[in-house]
Design an enzyme around this catalytic site. Structure first.
Site, mmCIF file in Angstrom:
data_model
loop_
_atom_site.group_PDB
_atom_site.id
_atom_site.type_symbol
_atom_site.label_atom_id
_atom_site.label_comp_id
_atom_site.label_asym_id
_atom_site.label_seq_id
_atom_site.Cartn_x
_atom_site.Cartn_y
_atom_site.Cartn_z
ATOM 1 N N ARG A 239 1.419 37.495 -22.505
ATOM 2 C CA ARG A 239 2.588 38.360 -22.291
ATOM 3 C C ARG A 239 2.930 39.106 -23.588
ATOM 4 O O ARG A 239 2.283 38.910 -24.620
ATOM 5 C CB ARG A 239 3.787 37.527 -21.843
ATOM 6 C CG ARG A 239 4.265 36.574 -22.922
ATOM 7 C CD ARG A 239 5.406 35.721 -22.440
ATOM 8 N NE ARG A 239 6.167 35.212 -23.567
ATOM 9 C CZ ARG A 239 6.838 34.070 -23.575
ATOM 10 N NH1 ARG A 239 6.860 33.320 -22.486
ATOM 11 N NH2 ARG A 239 7.511 33.691 -24.630
ATOM 12 N N ASP A 283 -3.603 24.975 -27.009
ATOM 13 C CA ASP A 283 -2.418 24.977 -27.875
ATOM 14 C C ASP A 283 -2.939 25.081 -29.308
ATOM 15 O O ASP A 283 -3.570 24.128 -29.794
ATOM 16 C CB ASP A 283 -1.627 23.679 -27.652
ATOM 17 C CG ASP A 283 -0.406 23.596 -28.563
ATOM 18 O OD1 ASP A 283 -0.336 24.355 -29.567
ATOM 19 O OD2 ASP A 283 0.476 22.767 -28.286
ATOM 20 N N TYR A 375 10.989 30.052 -39.528
ATOM 21 C CA TYR A 375 10.192 31.198 -39.053
ATOM 22 C C TYR A 375 9.911 32.166 -40.214
ATOM 23 O O TYR A 375 8.791 32.639 -40.392
ATOM 24 C CB TYR A 375 10.983 31.878 -37.934
ATOM 25 C CG TYR A 375 10.321 33.084 -37.288
ATOM 26 C CD1 TYR A 375 9.276 32.924 -36.369
ATOM 27 C CD2 TYR A 375 10.769 34.381 -37.553
ATOM 28 C CE1 TYR A 375 8.696 34.027 -35.752
ATOM 29 C CE2 TYR A 375 10.199 35.480 -36.931
ATOM 30 C CZ TYR A 375 9.160 35.294 -36.038
ATOM 31 O OH TYR A 375 8.599 36.387 -35.419
ATOM 32 N N LYS A 379 6.342 33.290 -41.653
ATOM 33 C CA LYS A 379 5.898 34.693 -41.590
ATOM 34 C C LYS A 379 5.697 35.282 -42.987
ATOM 35 O O LYS A 379 4.902 36.208 -43.163
ATOM 36 C CB LYS A 379 6.900 35.530 -40.782
ATOM 37 C CG LYS A 379 6.950 35.146 -39.295
ATOM 38 C CD LYS A 379 5.625 35.414 -38.596
ATOM 39 C CE LYS A 379 5.707 35.240 -37.094
ATOM 40 N NZ LYS A 379 4.414 35.466 -36.423
ATOM 41 N N THR A 409 10.510 42.675 -26.344
ATOM 42 C CA THR A 409 9.724 41.650 -25.639
ATOM 43 C C THR A 409 10.667 40.533 -25.197
ATOM 44 O O THR A 409 11.860 40.560 -25.493
ATOM 45 C CB THR A 409 8.647 40.990 -26.545
ATOM 46 O OG1 THR A 409 9.330 40.233 -27.557
ATOM 47 C CG2 THR A 409 7.727 41.991 -27.173
HETATM 48 P P1 NAI Z 1 6.334 36.090 -26.903
HETATM 49 O O1 NAI Z 1 7.150 34.862 -27.036
HETATM 50 O O2 NAI Z 1 6.651 37.046 -25.817
HETATM 51 O O3 NAI Z 1 4.779 35.698 -26.811
HETATM 52 C C1 NAI Z 1 4.192 34.738 -27.654
HETATM 53 C C2 NAI Z 1 3.003 34.157 -26.965
HETATM 54 O O4 NAI Z 1 2.445 33.139 -27.806
HETATM 55 C C3 NAI Z 1 3.392 33.470 -25.635
HETATM 56 O O5 NAI Z 1 2.499 33.872 -24.628
HETATM 57 C C4 NAI Z 1 3.270 31.990 -25.960
HETATM 58 O O6 NAI Z 1 2.929 31.191 -24.826
HETATM 59 C C5 NAI Z 1 2.141 32.008 -27.001
HETATM 60 N N1 NAI Z 1 2.172 30.774 -27.793
HETATM 61 C C6 NAI Z 1 3.247 30.217 -28.405
HETATM 62 N N2 NAI Z 1 2.886 29.063 -28.996
HETATM 63 C C7 NAI Z 1 1.571 28.903 -28.744
HETATM 64 C C8 NAI Z 1 0.628 27.897 -29.092
HETATM 65 N N3 NAI Z 1 0.987 26.801 -29.786
HETATM 66 N N4 NAI Z 1 -0.649 28.026 -28.674
HETATM 67 C C9 NAI Z 1 -1.032 29.101 -27.960
HETATM 68 N N5 NAI Z 1 -0.186 30.081 -27.601
HETATM 69 C C10 NAI Z 1 1.098 29.979 -28.000
HETATM 70 O O7 NAI Z 1 6.389 36.783 -28.338
HETATM 71 P P2 NAI Z 1 6.144 38.305 -28.776
HETATM 72 O O8 NAI Z 1 7.461 38.930 -28.964
HETATM 73 O O9 NAI Z 1 5.137 38.943 -27.920
HETATM 74 O O10 NAI Z 1 5.572 38.056 -30.244
HETATM 75 C C11 NAI Z 1 4.200 38.053 -30.570
HETATM 76 C C12 NAI Z 1 4.049 37.872 -32.066
HETATM 77 O O11 NAI Z 1 4.790 38.890 -32.754
HETATM 78 C C13 NAI Z 1 4.615 36.533 -32.573
HETATM 79 O O12 NAI Z 1 3.796 36.065 -33.608
HETATM 80 C C14 NAI Z 1 5.974 36.910 -33.099
HETATM 81 O O13 NAI Z 1 6.427 36.013 -34.061
HETATM 82 C C15 NAI Z 1 5.693 38.285 -33.671
HETATM 83 N N6 NAI Z 1 6.874 39.127 -33.827
HETATM 84 C C16 NAI Z 1 7.570 39.597 -32.745
HETATM 85 C C17 NAI Z 1 8.681 40.420 -32.912
HETATM 86 C C18 NAI Z 1 9.445 40.986 -31.768
HETATM 87 O O14 NAI Z 1 10.397 41.752 -32.015
HETATM 88 N N7 NAI Z 1 9.121 40.681 -30.537
HETATM 89 C C19 NAI Z 1 9.127 40.788 -34.253
HETATM 90 C C20 NAI Z 1 8.334 40.252 -35.308
HETATM 91 C C21 NAI Z 1 7.243 39.464 -35.086
#
Ligand code: NAI
Length: 468
Positions: A239, A283, A375, A379, A409
């Protein structure tokens, strides 16, 4: 997630109301639409300070676009602008002219001292008001940390403040301004970066400084499918940003292995099935995850070209109230897992020649954030990891990071409404980014022509007011 305010101010009534009330009026950004879309169209104006090394290469890149190219003329500080090539028409900047520009590009690599900064003023003062909606400003300079003479270092460092300020001045047009620092002899490696920064792919990247180094070879690629034949591992692909990365890399020709938690298998499978990719339930914080990933790659492919460490989690609490498992999990998933996976893939020689590793940092890792010590530490650690690894990777491999700001997101949907609204507006483009904005930046890093782009941390944040 939809930004209702952005939609509202882009209606005639909303625009007038926002103007009347003195509220921000963000322009809906123009993003990449189709594979054969040129990276730049319309009128592009090129300028160069005396002795510019990049200007003829900029001309070669622009020649591959349908843009009408002009070069600055009739100003003493800008005579080298003509080196952009004879396909560019001269434009006298000391007279009135009608043209408006989709892009203003300046080769500042020739600056010798701070007096030479006058060329930047001469070029942009005459033209900045003529930048179109969604326009692009791109300046190419030398890396000040590699300039021996203090006056030269000062001149090139000055461009950072200049470009970041221009980015703030043009943001209300949905336009961006960025700076590329070019290593001596790296001119040939500029092409993929120039294309990215001029194109709608960089819609939410503004006020950034990217470094392009010298490369041994320029790898020819099909512009429509630059990643054809490549295998990409994308973690957290079910996602949000991860799904968009998987879609964007597939669009560019890669075959994607999407990885996510076993609990997210249904969502992941629907993403990878639609892309003709493979799904891996894992995981990444498990001790045996690196081995499991390596086995999966070996079972289906002869290695992996692109490793995108996207999976991430937040476990927010102020430090005094933070339970230890919040700390441990945030560090394990966001940081330690990446190191272990890379170690395993490199150790087992599964990361191929000219491979790419991309990590996801965050604005929180740069500026810190209330309630996110865990976090933010993770990061920030990602940045340290990328910068150190960039000096060690071999065989044409590069490693870079993106630091997203506010991206629409599920992660940001969970924020309280006031924090969410502030996150969206507190940047030069007055809106949140989309997952595809992060994905496009990653696709630029992954491009075979980006082999000189190594050890960068580029923010995808619309020039957030938070952080540097
Ligand atoms: P999200 O929460 O929508 O998606 C994260 C995905 O990582 C999920 O599908 C989740 O199941 C998977 N995940 C989490 N832990 C896991 C594990 N132990 N093993 C395998 N999969 C795992 O997050 P989003 O917003 O798409 O973020 C993606 C990346 O971007 C992350 O690293 C987040 O920290 C980073 N980020 C996002 C921002 C935002 O504004 N959305 C801002 C800055 C950084």
């Amino acid at each position: 997630m939809s930004d209702n305010y952005l939609r509202f101010v882009n209606t005639p009534f909303g625009k007038t109301a926002a103007q009347y009330l003195g509220l921000p009026a963000p322009v809906k950004l123009k993003r990449w639409k189709r594979g054969d879309q040129p990276f730049v169209e319309g009128n592009v104006l090129v300028g160069a300070a005396a002795g510019g090394k990049a200007v003829s290469h900029l001309g070669q890149t622009l020649a591959a676009s349908p843009a009408r190219v002009f070069h600055a003329s009739n100003i003493a500080t800008l005579t080298d602008s003509a080196k952009v090539g004879n396909k560019a028409a001269p434009l006298a900047l000391d007279t009135e002219f009608e043209e408006r520009f989709s892009a203003l590009m300046f080769d500042a690599t020739g600056l010798k001292d701070t007096n030479d900064l006058r060329a930047i003023y001469d070029f942009f003062h005459a033209t900045i008001k003529k930048l179109e909606l969604h326009g692009r400003v791109l300046v190419i300079a030398q890396d000040p940390s590699r300039c021996r003479a203090p006056a030269k270092a000062a001149a090139h460092q000055a461009l950072e403040g200049f470009v970041r300020s221009v980015a703030k001045e043009v943001g209300n047009k949905g336009a961006t301004a960025n700076l590329v620092l070019l290593a001596a002899g790296g001119e040939k490696a500029l092409d993929s970066s120039v294309r990215f920064f001029l194109s709608p792919r960089s819609a939410f990247v503004s006020g950034q400084v990217a470094k392009v180094g010298k490369t041994a070879e320029v790898i020819p690629t099909d512009p429509a499918k630059p990643l054809a034949g490549k295998v990409a591992l994308v973690t957290g692909a079910s996602r949000g940003i991860g799904a968009s990365i998987a879609q964007t890399l597939t669009r560019d020709g890669a075959t994607v292995i999407g990885l996510d938690m076993p609990s997210a298998m249904e969502e992941l499978q629907s993403v990878t099935d639609a892309l003709g990719g493979k799904a891996l339930a894992c995981d990444i914080a498990d001790d045996n995850a690196p081995g499991q990933i390596a086995d999966f790659i070996r079972q289906h492919f002869d290695g992996v070209d692109l490793v995108i460490h996207n999976a991430g989690i937040t476990r927010d609490k102020t430090l005094g109230k933070m339970p230890e498992h919040f700390w441990d999990k945030a560090i394990a998933v966001n940081l330690t897992a990446e190191e272990h996976i890379d170690e395993e893939l490199i150790g087992q020689e599964l990361l191929k020649e000219n491979g790419r590793i991309v990590c996801i940092s965050s604005i929180s890792g740069i500026a810190g954030n209330f309630g996110q010590t865990n976090y933010s530490a993770a990061k920030s650690g990602v940045i340290g990891y990328v910068e150190a690894m960039a000096k060690q990777v071999k065989n044409g491999v590069t490693i870079n990071a993106v630091a997203p700001g506010f991206i629409e997101t599920r992660m940001t949907m969970d924020l309280p409404v006031r924090v969410r609204e502030a996150g969206r507006r507190m940047n030069s483009l007055s809106q949140g980014g989309l997952p595809v904005d992060v994905a496009e930046t990653i696709a630029w890093y992954c491009h075979p022509g980006s082999n000189g782009v190594n050890g960068n941390v580029v923010r995808v944040c619309g020039q957030s007011l938070i952080g540097k």
